[in-house]
Design a protein around this motif. Sequence first.
Motif, PDB file in Angstrom:
ATOM      1  N   SER A   1      78.840  21.590 -46.371  1.00 13.19           N
ATOM      2  CA  SER A   1      77.433  21.817 -46.031  1.00 13.19           C
ATOM      3  C   SER A   1      76.717  20.538 -45.625  1.00 13.19           C
ATOM      4  O   SER A   1      75.671  20.591 -44.975  1.00 13.19           O
ATOM      5  CB  SER A   1      76.711  22.461 -47.218  1.00 13.19           C
ATOM      6  N   HIS A   2      77.267  19.381 -45.993  1.00  7.80           N
ATOM      7  CA  HIS A   2      76.627  18.106 -45.662  1.00  7.80           C
ATOM      8  C   HIS A   2      77.261  17.431 -44.442  1.00  7.80           C
ATOM      9  O   HIS A   2      76.850  16.338 -44.058  1.00  7.80           O
ATOM     10  CB  HIS A   2      76.692  17.154 -46.859  1.00  7.80           C
ATOM     11  N   MET A   3      78.256  18.090 -43.854  1.00  2.00           N
ATOM     12  CA  MET A   3      78.902  17.523 -42.672  1.00  2.00           C
ATOM     13  C   MET A   3      78.245  18.074 -41.412  1.00  2.00           C
ATOM     14  O   MET A   3      77.817  19.225 -41.383  1.00  2.00           O
ATOM     15  CB  MET A   3      80.404  17.850 -42.686  1.00  2.00           C
ATOM     16  N   LYS A   4      78.158  17.274 -40.389  1.00  9.47           N
ATOM     17  CA  LYS A   4      77.504  17.675 -39.149  1.00  9.47           C
ATOM     18  C   LYS A   4      78.542  17.854 -38.041  1.00  9.47           C
ATOM     19  O   LYS A   4      79.245  16.915 -37.669  1.00  9.47           O
ATOM     20  CB  LYS A   4      76.459  16.633 -38.738  1.00  9.47           C
ATOM     21  N   PHE A   5      78.625  19.092 -37.548  1.00  8.93           N
ATOM     22  CA  PHE A   5      79.531  19.423 -36.456  1.00  8.93           C
ATOM     23  C   PHE A   5      78.800  20.318 -35.476  1.00  8.93           C
ATOM     24  O   PHE A   5      77.796  20.956 -35.804  1.00  8.93           O
ATOM     25  CB  PHE A   5      80.772  20.161 -36.977  1.00  8.93           C
ATOM     26  N   ASN A   6      79.317  20.394 -34.263  1.00 10.72           N
ATOM     27  CA  ASN A   6      78.800  21.373 -33.313  1.00 10.72           C
ATOM     28  C   ASN A   6      79.182  22.783 -33.746  1.00 10.72           C
ATOM     29  O   ASN A   6      78.457  23.736 -33.509  1.00 10.72           O
ATOM     30  CB  ASN A   6      79.341  21.089 -31.905  1.00 10.72           C
ATOM     31  N   THR A   7      80.345  22.904 -34.390  1.00 12.90           N
ATOM     32  CA  THR A   7      80.781  24.186 -34.943  1.00 12.90           C
ATOM     33  C   THR A   7      79.951  24.516 -36.168  1.00 12.90           C
ATOM     34  O   THR A   7      79.839  23.704 -37.090  1.00 12.90           O
ATOM     35  CB  THR A   7      82.273  24.139 -35.332  1.00 12.90           C
ATOM     36  N   HIS A   8      79.365  25.719 -36.178  1.00 11.90           N
ATOM     37  CA  HIS A   8      78.611  26.155 -37.349  1.00 11.90           C
ATOM     38  C   HIS A   8      79.588  26.602 -38.429  1.00 11.90           C
ATOM     39  O   HIS A   8      80.480  27.419 -38.188  1.00 11.90           O
ATOM     40  CB  HIS A   8      77.675  27.307 -36.995  1.00 11.90           C
ATOM     41  N   ILE A   9      79.435  26.067 -39.631  1.00 13.62           N
ATOM     42  CA  ILE A   9      80.309  26.430 -40.747  1.00 13.62           C
ATOM     43  C   ILE A   9      79.564  27.404 -41.656  1.00 13.62           C
ATOM     44  O   ILE A   9      78.533  27.052 -42.239  1.00 13.62           O
ATOM     45  CB  ILE A   9      80.747  25.181 -41.534  1.00 13.62           C
ATOM     46  N   HIS A  10      80.084  28.613 -41.728  1.00 15.29           N
ATOM     47  CA  HIS A  10      79.480  29.637 -42.588  1.00 15.29           C
ATOM     48  C   HIS A  10      80.298  29.726 -43.868  1.00 15.29           C
ATOM     49  O   HIS A  10      81.466  30.116 -43.847  1.00 15.29           O
ATOM     50  CB  HIS A  10      79.441  30.986 -41.893  1.00 15.29           C
ATOM     51  N   ILE A  11      79.693  29.358 -44.977  1.00 17.59           N
ATOM     52  CA  ILE A  11      80.378  29.340 -46.265  1.00 17.59           C
ATOM     53  C   ILE A  11      80.032  30.613 -47.030  1.00 17.59           C
ATOM     54  O   ILE A  11      78.878  30.833 -47.400  1.00 17.59           O
ATOM     55  CB  ILE A  11      79.981  28.102 -47.092  1.00 17.59           C
ATOM     56  N   ASN A  12      81.031  31.459 -47.236  1.00 14.15           N
ATOM     57  CA  ASN A  12      80.812  32.677 -48.013  1.00 14.15           C
ATOM     58  C   ASN A  12      80.717  32.312 -49.484  1.00 14.15           C
ATOM     59  O   ASN A  12      81.664  31.795 -50.075  1.00 14.15           O
ATOM     60  CB  ASN A  12      81.969  33.661 -47.799  1.00 14.15           C
ATOM     61  N   GLN A  13      79.557  32.596 -50.052  1.00 13.48           N
ATOM     62  CA  GLN A  13      79.327  32.260 -51.439  1.00 13.48           C
ATOM     63  C   GLN A  13      80.043  33.250 -52.346  1.00 13.48           C
ATOM     64  O   GLN A  13      80.433  34.338 -51.943  1.00 13.48           O
ATOM     65  CB  GLN A  13      77.827  32.271 -51.750  1.00 13.48           C
ATOM     66  N   ILE A  14      80.213  32.865 -53.594  1.00 14.16           N
ATOM     67  CA  ILE A  14      80.774  33.771 -54.587  1.00 14.16           C
ATOM     68  C   ILE A  14      79.650  34.707 -54.997  1.00 14.16           C
ATOM     69  O   ILE A  14      78.750  34.349 -55.745  1.00 14.16           O
ATOM     70  CB  ILE A  14      81.312  32.987 -55.802  1.00 14.16           C
ATOM     71  N   TYR A  15      79.682  35.935 -54.460  1.00 13.87           N
ATOM     72  CA  TYR A  15      78.556  36.853 -54.606  1.00 13.87           C
ATOM     73  C   TYR A  15      78.280  37.199 -56.067  1.00 13.87           C
ATOM     74  O   TYR A  15      77.156  37.256 -56.513  1.00 13.87           O
ATOM     75  CB  TYR A  15      78.823  38.139 -53.832  1.00 13.87           C
ATOM     76  N   CYS A  16      79.302  37.477 -56.792  1.00 13.09           N
ATOM     77  CA  CYS A  16      79.051  37.892 -58.166  1.00 13.09           C
ATOM     78  C   CYS A  16      80.249  37.548 -59.035  1.00 13.09           C
ATOM     79  O   CYS A  16      81.372  37.427 -58.574  1.00 13.09           O
ATOM     80  CB  CYS A  16      78.754  39.382 -58.251  1.00 13.09           C
ATOM     81  N   ASN A  17      79.980  37.390 -60.293  1.00 17.24           N
ATOM     82  CA  ASN A  17      81.016  37.051 -61.240  1.00 17.24           C
ATOM     83  C   ASN A  17      80.592  37.571 -62.597  1.00 17.24           C
ATOM     84  O   ASN A  17      79.482  37.308 -63.054  1.00 17.24           O
ATOM     85  CB  ASN A  17      81.190  35.524 -61.274  1.00 17.24           C
ATOM     86  N   ALA A  18      81.439  38.341 -63.234  1.00 17.74           N
ATOM     87  CA  ALA A  18      81.066  38.992 -64.489  1.00 17.74           C
ATOM     88  C   ALA A  18      80.627  37.983 -65.554  1.00 17.74           C
ATOM     89  O   ALA A  18      79.826  38.301 -66.428  1.00 17.74           O
ATOM     90  CB  ALA A  18      82.239  39.814 -65.012  1.00 17.74           C
ATOM     91  N   ARG A  19      81.126  36.765 -65.463  1.00 18.24           N
ATOM     92  CA  ARG A  19      80.767  35.772 -66.483  1.00 18.24           C
ATOM     93  C   ARG A  19      79.330  35.292 -66.346  1.00 18.24           C
ATOM     94  O   ARG A  19      78.779  34.672 -67.242  1.00 18.24           O
ATOM     95  CB  ARG A  19      81.712  34.574 -66.375  1.00 18.24           C
ATOM     96  N   LYS A  20      78.698  35.561 -65.192  1.00 15.13           N
ATOM     97  CA  LYS A  20      77.353  35.039 -64.950  1.00 15.13           C
ATOM     98  C   LYS A  20      76.247  35.952 -65.480  1.00 15.13           C
ATOM     99  O   LYS A  20      75.070  35.596 -65.438  1.00 15.13           O
ATOM    100  CB  LYS A  20      77.150  34.831 -63.454  1.00 15.13           C
ATOM    101  N   ASN A  21      76.614  37.167 -65.941  1.00 11.48           N
ATOM    102  CA  ASN A  21      75.608  38.107 -66.426  1.00 11.48           C
ATOM    103  C   ASN A  21      74.515  38.352 -65.397  1.00 11.48           C
ATOM    104  O   ASN A  21      73.331  38.299 -65.697  1.00 11.48           O
ATOM    105  CB  ASN A  21      74.974  37.611 -67.731  1.00 11.48           C
ATOM    106  N   MET A  22      74.905  38.625 -64.180  1.00 11.10           N
ATOM    107  CA  MET A  22      73.914  38.931 -63.145  1.00 11.10           C
ATOM    108  C   MET A  22      73.211  40.229 -63.494  1.00 11.10           C
ATOM    109  O   MET A  22      73.824  41.176 -63.956  1.00 11.10           O
ATOM    110  CB  MET A  22      74.600  39.061 -61.777  1.00 11.10           C
ATOM    111  N   ASP A  23      71.913  40.289 -63.284  1.00 12.87           N
ATOM    112  CA  ASP A  23      71.152  41.481 -63.645  1.00 12.87           C
ATOM    113  C   ASP A  23      70.821  42.350 -62.446  1.00 12.87           C
ATOM    114  O   ASP A  23      70.142  43.360 -62.568  1.00 12.87           O
ATOM    115  CB  ASP A  23      69.867  41.098 -64.385  1.00 12.87           C
TER     116      ASP A  23
END
Length: 333
Positions: free
Chosen positions: A252-274
């Motif tokens: 995310s801190h590197m600069k390129f002409n190519t756009h880098i789309h980073i798929n985040q970790i949407y959910c994880n049972a350990r995080k207790n998402m509500d």
Amino acid sequence: KQLDNFVDTKKKQLEKLLLQRMLIKNNSIYQNIEWQTLINKKSIAYGLAPLKIKLQINLNIGCNLSCIMCDGRRYSSEPFHYNSIFKIMDFLDSETISEVKIIGGEPLLDKNGLLNVVRKGAEKDIPVHIVTNGCFLDQQYLDELIHNRIGGITLSVDGVGDLHDQIRREPGLFNKIQEILFYMKKRHPRFKRKINCVVMKRNIDSIFELVHWADKMGIHMLGVCRVENYNRNYGQWLVSEHDYKALADKLSHMKFNTHIHINQIYCNARKNMDKCDYLLYRLNINDQGKITPCYSDDNPFILDRPIKELYRDRKFRDYILNKANTCRGCGKY
């Protein structure tokens, strides 16, 4: 008086919602995911179909490869045709669906059927996007897809040179993909060139080499995602959450002409998402139309009618809203 006040309040809320929906239709706030999910949630509660959601079709079909991180047993060995998906396209409209994304297996196992689906999407002003390993994508077929207004093609590339061939267990595949990308750039320069990389233990130390190659090749977008938990080979190739986040932070801190789309970790049972907003801007189905939110098969709903009618079904609305409000982790990762 209390009833009149209640009705008046609800009327004002609905008028405000309809105005906000109009803004989304006009693309004024379409790019803002937070706004979109909020308005779609209110819309579903009122019995209105959400706006501009993405429909992902997971093909339960075979694949010509046996990649090291994938378990081919999850796919059907029966011959596949796009007949059922062609019928599903009849139930869609461009107001509700912004894009249809087809993933496999390998979507190009039925080339003629895929072309018919792409044409159908173009007729309905719904772009069709595919994710392919590139084995069956030759210059002539690429020209046909673009001529019929395909919305996008994403090629799977997990490393540079032999590394990619070893991961995909297909000698010469990287060179084939590189040649088709060169052709795409020369013959169709305005067509967006996209690739996707699955991050695993086998290639995590070589991701930056892939990024530099993509930038040199003039790739418009490089998607990066962590290997998913859906087969028996998952565990041995899974990178830790810490290592994946460290990689994402560097990218995310590197600069390129190519756009880098980073798929985040949407959910994880350990995080207790509500809550989970995923279902408020995306819907997953299989190739038979069965709705499979969160990559599971735990509900009886099928896309067998116009999608706006489906969202008027109270049982379906309650199911989606309950998932969105109470989900605490789906085990996708």
